[in-house]
Design an enzyme around this catalytic site. Structure first.
Site, PDB file in Angstrom:
ATOM      1  CG  ASP A  45      33.574  36.509  39.373  1.00  0.00           C
ATOM      2  OD1 ASP A  45      33.582  36.018  40.517  1.00  0.00           O
ATOM      3  OD2 ASP A  45      34.346  37.414  39.007  1.00  0.00           O
ATOM      4  CB  CYS A  84      37.576  35.658  43.239  1.00  0.00           C
ATOM      5  SG  CYS A  84      36.119  36.571  42.749  1.00  0.00           S
ATOM      6  CG  HIS A 138      41.555  36.676  41.612  1.00  0.00           C
ATOM      7  ND1 HIS A 138      40.208  36.953  41.708  1.00  0.00           N
ATOM      8  CD2 HIS A 138      42.200  37.826  41.935  1.00  0.00           C
ATOM      9  CE1 HIS A 138      40.054  38.208  42.091  1.00  0.00           C
ATOM     10  NE2 HIS A 138      41.240  38.763  42.229  1.00  0.00           N
ATOM     11  CG  ASP A 320      33.825  32.762  42.110  1.00  0.00           C
ATOM     12  OD1 ASP A 320      32.627  33.054  42.244  1.00  0.00           O
ATOM     13  OD2 ASP A 320      34.727  33.617  41.933  1.00  0.00           O
ATOM     14  CG  HIS A 321      32.187  33.078  45.929  1.00  0.00           C
ATOM     15  ND1 HIS A 321      31.319  34.128  45.788  1.00  0.00           N
ATOM     16  CD2 HIS A 321      33.355  33.489  45.370  1.00  0.00           C
ATOM     17  CE1 HIS A 321      31.937  35.141  45.202  1.00  0.00           C
ATOM     18  NE2 HIS A 321      33.177  34.770  44.918  1.00  0.00           N
TER      19      HIS A 321
HETATM   20 CA   LIG Z   1      33.839  35.526  42.712  1.00  0.00          CA
END
Ligand SMILES: [Ca+2]
Length: 482
Positions: A45, A84, A138, A320-321
């Site tokens: 995350d 997210c 999420h 996720d990013h």
């Molecule tokens: Ca995230």
């Protein structure tokens, strides 16, 4: 019933027969497992590619290194939405965020798309056992730790929602951004005396290992969703000790160029007012959180090897990013710059032949779904927006003329607007508010995206070409609602 549903029903029936037939059934289960690779999806995350495995000079990630040695690292992999839930739903449905219409952290995608087939569902329908530990869809982090969060029950046969000592340690946090809402969007840290296994991420590893042991004789799709290095940055003390403060370097203090559109920025005022020493402390805590994540991933990889599953399992590691760490005063995510949109992806294990290689081709998180189903020999649903990365798992430099589209929203659903950005191997072009603000960066020559060339007449043809690519990718999704 569709032909796919019939196939799923037949596969499920085959399992029931296997399970009911006792010892003979076990043998046939094992022979089926040998034919069909397992999948282990490991998610982090808010992990940027500031990791040793992707070339960072300070941040040590020996376990991701060893995973990468068994697969391909993607050094230009882009999220579709650097937040997210929009990112995760897009990746797990294989659809662009304007199709999922998930642009926030509150909406359950099943209320919009009740019948969409998620990546884990493809495996479930094919007779695999599908299980999740921790944050895959999420989850408010840390607010919803220990709950199912915004989970999708249709995706899983078995779920586990660990809760660790870090939840109890929140009162101990040093929080440099007390004005921001909750610890989930704070620059806050705590070096914990508790052992690895007592933390939520330690429990994610422990529970994932238990599932590997439980399902080792069945084809499985297991998803291990870790919570670090998302804030608040709580990790055991020894991971902080790996990064003495004098080794922690702040990024160069580049000014914000005045011709970059205002919506491009997320952190206002710059650094949310943190001074340089506070920024260093946050950076160290983020690095510590990464190395703690890496250690937990290592425990899972150890178990995969110990159980003799490594050769038969496709292992995909993905964040996720990306994440800003102070460049031009920006922190966290929700921009369309490189640092927020680019994130690490490793595809390793069964079916991957180019081992230890890295690919600099531009790929999208949307590509993960058809890549995994393809490696497993399963049919993906029609209409997915990504493409299989299989050619790059054989030849990481194979011809690949594809661009990546990322988007982010400013304001809310009713009076906000979207920014869109297209990335090719050399360029990034972004548009805000339907083109009211534009940016063009030659990322090859200007990797920090300091010089906006959008208004430079010598790049007019490049802008025209990138606008066409942007429109073509946007057209795959539905137009944003006004
Ligand atoms: Ca995230």
């Amino acid at each position: 019933m569709s032909s796919r549903a019939v196939q799923g029903a037949v596969a499920a029936l085959a399992w029931v027969i296997c399970l009911l037939s006792g010892a003979t059934g076990t043998a046939s289960v094992q022979s089926t497992a040998a034919r069909r690779p397992n999948v282990l999806l490991i998610m982090a995350d808010d992990l940027s590619d500031d990791v040793g495995t992707f070339g960072h000079p300070v941040v040590r990630t020996p376990n991701l290194d060893r995973l990468a040695a068994r697969g391909v690292r993607f050094t230009r992999a882009y999220t579709q939405f650097p937040l997210c839930s929009p990112s995760r739903v897009s990746m797990l449905t294989g659809l662009r965020p304007d199709t999922t219409r998930i642009h926030d952290l509150q909406t359950d995608f099943r209320t919009i798309h009740p019948d969409v087939i998620t990546l884990p569902q493809v495996f479930r329908r094919a007779g695999y056992v599908s299980a999740r530990v921790g944050k895959i869809y999420h989850y408010g982090n840390p607010g919803q730790i220990g709950t199912p969060g915004l989970d999708d029950p249709a995706s899983w046969d078995h779920t586990v929602n660990p809760r660790g000592v870090d939840k109890d340690e929140e009162p101990m946090l040093t929080n440099f951004t007390p004005g921001r809402q909750g610890f989930g969007s704070s620059l806050a840290y705590y070096a914990s005396p508790a052992p690895d296994e007592a933390h939520t991420d330690g429990k994610v590893a422990t529970e994932t290992i238990a599932l590997l042991e439980q399902y080792r004789d069945r084809p499985f799709f297991l998803a291990a969703g870790f919570y670090r290095p998302h804030c608040p940055f709580i990790a055991p003390t020894r991971y902080f000790d790996m990064y003495p403060l004098d080794q922690v370097r702040l990024p160069p203090a580049h000014p914000r160029a005045p011709d970059i559109p205002r919506p491009a920025w997320f952190t206002n005022p710059p650094h949310w007012g943190l001074d340089e020493q506070q920024q260093r402390l946050v950076l160290r805590a983020y690095y510590a959180s990464i190395s703690f994540l890496d250690a937990n991933v290592g425990r899972v990889l150890d178990a995969l090897e110990r159980l003799g599953l490594a050769d038969d399992t496709i292992v995909v590691f993905v964040s996720d990013h990306g994440y800003h760490l102070g460049d031009r005063g920006q922190w966290m995510k929700q921009t369309l710059f490189e640092r927020a949109t680019r994130a690490p992806v490793i595809v390793a294990g069964a079916g991957v032949t180019a081992r230890g290689a890295s690919s600099a081709r531009v790929v999208e998180f949307l590509d993960i779904y058809p890549t995994i189903t393809g490696l497993a020999g399963l049919a993906a649903p029609a209409g997915l927006h990504g493409r299989s990365l299989a050619p790059l798992l054989v030849d990481p430099g194979a011809p690949w003329d594809h661009a990546a589209l990322s988007q982010v929203r400013r304001g809310n659903a009713t009076d906000g607007f979207m920014g869109y950005s297209v990335r090719t191997e050399r360029w990034r072009y972004s548009e805000w508010e339907g083109g009211r603000g534009t940016e063009l960066y030659d990322v090859e020559a200007d990797p920090d995206e300091l010089r906006n060339l959008a208004a430079d007449p010598t790049h007019r043809d490049t802008v025209t070409d990138l606008q066409q690519r942007l429109r073509a990718l946007m057209a795959q999704g539905e137009p944003p609602r006004p």
